[in-house]
Design a protein around this motif. Structure first.
Motif, PDB file in Angstrom:
ATOM      1  N   GLU A  70       0.819  -1.215   0.000  1.00  0.00           N
ATOM      2  CA  GLU A  70       0.000   0.000   0.000  1.00  0.00           C
ATOM      3  C   GLU A  70       0.853   1.266   0.000  1.00  0.00           C
ATOM      4  N   LEU A  71       2.159   1.117   0.201  1.00  0.00           N
ATOM      5  CA  LEU A  71       3.074   2.252   0.228  1.00  0.00           C
ATOM      6  C   LEU A  71       4.300   1.945  -0.617  1.00  0.00           C
ATOM      7  N   LEU A  72       4.907   2.981  -1.141  1.00  0.00           N
ATOM      8  CA  LEU A  72       6.182   2.834  -1.822  1.00  0.00           C
ATOM      9  C   LEU A  72       7.302   2.698  -0.792  1.00  0.00           C
ATOM     10  N   VAL A  73       8.373   2.068  -1.184  1.00  0.00           N
ATOM     11  CA  VAL A  73       9.533   1.964  -0.301  1.00  0.00           C
ATOM     12  C   VAL A  73      10.022   3.357   0.082  1.00  0.00           C
ATOM     13  N   ALA A  74       9.985   4.278  -0.864  1.00  0.00           N
ATOM     14  CA  ALA A  74      10.440   5.643  -0.593  1.00  0.00           C
ATOM     15  C   ALA A  74       9.610   6.291   0.513  1.00  0.00           C
ATOM     16  N   GLN A  75       8.282   6.035   0.522  1.00  0.00           N
ATOM     17  CA  GLN A  75       7.428   6.591   1.570  1.00  0.00           C
ATOM     18  C   GLN A  75       7.753   5.976   2.928  1.00  0.00           C
ATOM     19  N   GLU A  76       7.916   4.671   2.953  1.00  0.00           N
ATOM     20  CA  GLU A  76       8.234   3.996   4.214  1.00  0.00           C
ATOM     21  C   GLU A  76       9.531   4.514   4.798  1.00  0.00           C
ATOM     22  N   LYS A  77      10.526   4.699   3.970  1.00  0.00           N
ATOM     23  CA  LYS A  77      11.821   5.171   4.448  1.00  0.00           C
ATOM     24  C   LYS A  77      11.732   6.609   4.935  1.00  0.00           C
ATOM     25  N   GLU A  78      10.993   7.447   4.228  1.00  0.00           N
ATOM     26  CA  GLU A  78      10.889   8.852   4.618  1.00  0.00           C
ATOM     27  C   GLU A  78      10.188   9.001   5.963  1.00  0.00           C
TER      28      GLU A  78
ATOM     29  N   SER B 166       9.960   6.699   8.293  1.00  0.00           N
ATOM     30  CA  SER B 166      10.832   6.121   9.321  1.00  0.00           C
ATOM     31  C   SER B 166      11.921   7.096   9.738  1.00  0.00           C
ATOM     32  N   GLU B 167      12.471   7.830   8.788  1.00  0.00           N
ATOM     33  CA  GLU B 167      13.495   8.816   9.125  1.00  0.00           C
ATOM     34  C   GLU B 167      12.911   9.964   9.946  1.00  0.00           C
ATOM     35  N   LEU B 168      11.686  10.360   9.624  1.00  0.00           N
ATOM     36  CA  LEU B 168      11.028  11.388  10.438  1.00  0.00           C
ATOM     37  C   LEU B 168      10.840  10.885  11.862  1.00  0.00           C
ATOM     38  N   ALA B 169      10.409   9.638  11.998  1.00  0.00           N
ATOM     39  CA  ALA B 169      10.238   9.068  13.335  1.00  0.00           C
ATOM     40  C   ALA B 169      11.563   9.009  14.083  1.00  0.00           C
ATOM     41  N   ARG B 170      12.627   8.678  13.375  1.00  0.00           N
ATOM     42  CA  ARG B 170      13.951   8.639  14.002  1.00  0.00           C
ATOM     43  C   ARG B 170      14.331  10.024  14.540  1.00  0.00           C
TER      44      ARG B 170
ATOM     45  N   GLY C 207      23.018  -8.003  12.208  1.00  0.00           N
ATOM     46  CA  GLY C 207      22.057  -8.290  11.167  1.00  0.00           C
ATOM     47  C   GLY C 207      20.711  -7.620  11.338  1.00  0.00           C
ATOM     48  N   GLU C 208      20.427  -7.126  12.542  1.00  0.00           N
ATOM     49  CA  GLU C 208      19.126  -6.502  12.802  1.00  0.00           C
ATOM     50  C   GLU C 208      19.183  -5.004  12.535  1.00  0.00           C
ATOM     51  N   ARG C 209      18.322  -4.546  11.597  1.00  0.00           N
ATOM     52  CA  ARG C 209      18.313  -3.142  11.209  1.00  0.00           C
ATOM     53  C   ARG C 209      17.150  -2.365  11.815  1.00  0.00           C
ATOM     54  N   HIS C 210      16.169  -3.050  12.368  1.00  0.00           N
ATOM     55  CA  HIS C 210      15.018  -2.378  12.970  1.00  0.00           C
ATOM     56  C   HIS C 210      15.406  -1.899  14.375  1.00  0.00           C
ATOM     57  N   GLU C 211      15.639  -0.595  14.499  1.00  0.00           N
ATOM     58  CA  GLU C 211      16.209  -0.108  15.751  1.00  0.00           C
ATOM     59  C   GLU C 211      15.426   1.029  16.405  1.00  0.00           C
ATOM     60  N   LEU C 212      14.287   1.418  15.826  1.00  0.00           N
ATOM     61  CA  LEU C 212      13.560   2.541  16.390  1.00  0.00           C
ATOM     62  C   LEU C 212      12.965   2.210  17.760  1.00  0.00           C
TER      63      LEU C 212
END
Length: 304
Positions: free
Chosen positions: A133-141, A143-147, A174-179
């Motif tokens: 339902e979302l583009l990768v670009a949207q998900e990354k953007e 996530s960066e705002l949340a960071r 190996g784990e990249r999910h860090e928020l």
């Protein structure tokens, strides 16, 4: 008396008379028992804590009263999460940022901002991305705002002179999910802990280096994805082999793997956190080091 005791360490000027003053001013409202005793809920205690923080910032009673009115009018956390995510996905990052900061300004507790607003919003973000339902670009953007928000809120609430224990925190190799772990560290810093956060994808030898350097009271490891579960075992094995059971601090593991494999982690000597709420790690560590504090924190979580 119990409220005074609970707030004494952070606010030693809180007394019976100061609580009665706040009540006379209409800033807090206690429930009276038939015997005339005042009863305060954990939410009341958090409200008093916020009032004292504002007083420390030299806000006037009228300014505090207005902020409390604004806080009471604040939308529910679920509605804030929905607004934040909608604004961020639509590309209005400034509005999304301000939605969260405004809630912080009027006193929504940090644990609730993290656990009931940002965490659910990020979970929904991930769900929409997984379902296409979302583009990768949207998900990354987003996530960066949340960071950025997590960092800004953590700095806002961090004790200027930490007087608590130290901890070392890292996402396993190996784990990249860090928020989520970032939020946990922010909550610890607000409690006065010296939180040494190493980031995502951290090899065991670097966790070991940090443990030797900082001598923490506890080690926090995070792993969301199932394939990274063996990396948790590797980190525990390296730490145990190098430090030995006598000098090894408690190892607390959070993330989806802890929810799905708690008995496996216990078998490895770790303490699993079986909740996605960032405050759950704080409560678990408090149970290890200060049982009485843990009971207060868990009561607050239930109330919230």
């Amino acid at each position: 008396g119990a409220v005074v005791a609970a707030l004494h360490d952070a606010y030693p000027d809180v007394t019976h008379s100061s609580l009665r003053f706040l009540e006379r001013e209409g800033l807090i409202t206690a429930i009276r028992t038939p015997g005339g005793h005042r009863l305060f809920s954990p939410a009341d205690v958090e409200r008093i804590r916020q009032i004292k923080a504002w007083q420390a910032q030299r806000l006037s009673l009228d300014e505090i009263r207005q902020r409390l009115v604004d806080l009471d009018r604040l939308p529910a956390p679920a509605a804030l999460a929905e607004s934040f995510l909608r604004q961020a996905i639509e590309g209005d990052l400034a509005a999304a940022y301000q939605t969260i900061i405004a809630a912080d300004d009027v006193g929504l507790p940090l644990a609730r901002l993290f656990g009931e607003v940002l965490q659910p919003a990020l979970t929904e973000l991930g769900r929409r991305w997984e379902h296409g339902e979302l583009l990768v670009a949207q998900e990354k953007e987003v996530s960066e705002l949340a960071r950025d928000l997590i960092a800004d809120l953590s700095l806002r609430h961090a004790r200027t002179s930490p007087d608590g224990p130290a901890l070392v925190a890292a996402c396993v190799e190996g784990e990249r999910h860090e928020l989520g772990l970032r939020m946990v560290c922010g909550l610890f810093r607000a409690e006065g802990w010296a939180a040494h956060y190493l980031g995502a994808d951290v090899a065991p030898r670097f966790v070991l280096e940090a443990v030797k350097l900082h001598q923490p009271a506890v080690i926090l490891l995070s792993a969301k994805l199932g394939p990274n579960l063996p990396a948790v075992k590797e980190a525990i094995d390296v730490l145990t082999a190098e430090l030995g059971s006598v000098h090894l601090p408690p190892i607390v593991v959070g993330g989806q793997t802890a929810i799905e494999q708690p008995e496996t982690l216990r078998g490895w000597g770790a303490i699993p956190i079986t909740s996605t709420h960032p405050a759950a790690a704080v409560t678990a560590v408090a149970a290890l080091l200060q049982p009485s504090a843990a009971s207060i924190a868990s009561a607050g979580d239930r109330e919230n």
